[in-house]
Design an enzyme around this catalytic site. Structure first.
Site, PDB file in Angstrom:
ATOM      1  N   VAL A  53      45.041  27.627  41.575  1.00 21.79           N
ATOM      2  CA  VAL A  53      43.839  27.995  42.332  1.00 21.79           C
ATOM      3  C   VAL A  53      43.107  29.210  41.785  1.00 21.79           C
ATOM      4  CG1 VAL A  53      44.575  26.962  44.512  1.00 21.79           C
ATOM      5  CG2 VAL A  53      45.227  29.325  43.983  1.00 21.79           C
ATOM      6  N   TYR A  54      43.651  29.883  40.786  1.00 26.14           N
ATOM      7  CA  TYR A  54      42.961  31.051  40.252  1.00 26.14           C
ATOM      8  C   TYR A  54      41.666  30.598  39.570  1.00 26.14           C
ATOM      9  CZ  TYR A  54      47.318  33.726  40.920  1.00 26.14           C
ATOM     10  OH  TYR A  54      48.427  34.344  41.444  1.00 26.14           O
ATOM     11  N   HIS A  55      40.555  30.971  40.182  1.00 29.24           N
ATOM     12  CA  HIS A  55      39.230  30.611  39.668  1.00 29.24           C
ATOM     13  C   HIS A  55      39.120  29.104  39.445  1.00 29.24           C
ATOM     14  CE1 HIS A  55      38.461  34.863  39.355  1.00 29.24           C
ATOM     15  NE2 HIS A  55      39.575  35.003  38.651  1.00 29.24           N
TER      16      HIS A  55
END
Length: 352
Positions: A53-55
């Site tokens: 889910v990071y960026h």
């Protein structure tokens, strides 16, 4: 020379600093991210951490490109459970999502295997057995080497270890709790439980999202180029507290007397705990990383430990009554809400 440590009871050796990449694919330009990755490898760091889910997956893409030339050097960790997508099964613990998210991560990382897949957080109303079975199948298929947990309380660490035993698979190798000088709650249950069940501890936010670098001053507005100054939601609801900022000031003064930076002191303090295998550091700039790596040369003594114990009681956060809203306490479920037994809901649903 890096003092590599075994990750829990596994035979896997990791560097005491893990390169966190939450800023990659976002605030950190790609060319800077690649330089940080290369520099870390040259310095002996072999542990890198990202998440699906990071960026929206861009962090994984940058990491995949950055480590491709030396893939086997790296112990690559990513995560599942959280999702920015809309849909009942686009996230969570289902076999459907576990397999889908791993396939997506493998594609973005441009690799054939992931070394460690973490549960990013607990899902209170979902069973644990289903995702553990799915992870076991992915390990047998060669797509994963190990798995771990993040933000799991002590009893849940015990439960997942027991489930692994029942299913005849290896226990998770790592637990990833929040742990730093101004939030020591992991010491009460998470660290002892991980140690007892053979999980290494890879803690995150050792600098309390920047509070322990000494960049903030009590009673003053944060600088515009800081996380607090940018209005970052997570720091404003967690570490951005008067008590923590005051403690950070005392740490900075103590570190100055030792002729080191508060950043070095805060990282060294986390790593001075024998129950910690590694700490995740998330640089936004190359200069940040240069400061982080120096912590490996710092040795703390009894006076340093006593100072921190005076400032923050073992097993507690800096602020009385603080709970992280993203990881709520599960132990209070009213029998009735808004009046009447008709409003009682099953325990699992009540805490979802």
């Amino acid at each position: 020379m890096v003092d590599y440590r075994y990750l829990g009871r596994s035979a896997l050796k990791v560097s005491p600093l893990s390169l966190g990449t939450m800023m990659f694919g976002g605030p950190t330009p790609d060319d800077v991210a690649f330089r940080i990755i290369d520099k870390a490898r040259e310095q002996g760091i072999n542990f890198i951490d990202t998440a699906d889910v990071y960026h929206d997956g861009k962090s994984e893409e940058v990491v995949g490109k950055g480590i491709k030339a030396h893939r086997d050097h790296w112990v690559l960790a990513t995560k599942f459970v959280n999702s920015h997508k809309k849909g009942a099964n686009l996230g969570g613990h289902s076999r459907k999502w576990v397999i889908e998210t791993v396939e997506n991560s493998l594609r973005r990382l441009n690799t054939d295997y992931i070394d460690i897949l973490y549960f990013h957080r607990a899902v209170f109303d979902a069973p644990l057995e289903e995702p553990v079975r799915a992870i076991a199948d992915l390990i047998r298929a060669g797509k994963l080497r190990y798995f771990g947990v993040s933000n799991f309380r002590g009893w849940r660490i015990a439960e997942i270890a027991h489930l692994a035993d029942e299913l005849g698979i290896d226990r998770p190798v790592a637990s990833q709790p929040l742990y730093n000088i101004v939030n020591r709650t992991a010491e009460a249950e998470q660290l002892p439980a991980a140690h007892h069940y053979g999980l290494g501890v890879v803690s995150y936010s050792p600098l309390a999202r920047g509070v322990l670098t000494g960049k903030y001053e009590a009673g003053k507005e944060p600088a515009a180029d800081t996380r607090a100054g940018r209005g970052d939601k997570r720091i404003l609801e967690t570490e951005w507290r008067p008590e923590s900022i005051a403690i950070a000031g005392e740490i900075a003064a103590h570190a100055a007397r030792k002729r080191i930076s508060p950043t070095e002191f805060a990282l060294a303090w986390v790593l001075n705990n024998k129950l910690i295998s590694a700490a995740i550091t998330g640089p936004r700039t190359e200069e940040h990383w240069d400061r982080y790596i120096r912590a490996l040369d710092v040795t703390l003594d009894a006076e340093d430990e006593a100072l921190v114990d005076r400032l923050v009681t073992t097993g507690h956060p800096s602020t009385p009554g603080f709970n992280d809203p993203s990881h709520p306490v599960e132990g209070r479920v009213p029998r009735s809400a808004a009046g009447g037994a008709d409003n009682v809901v099953p325990l699992a649903r009540a805490v979802a």
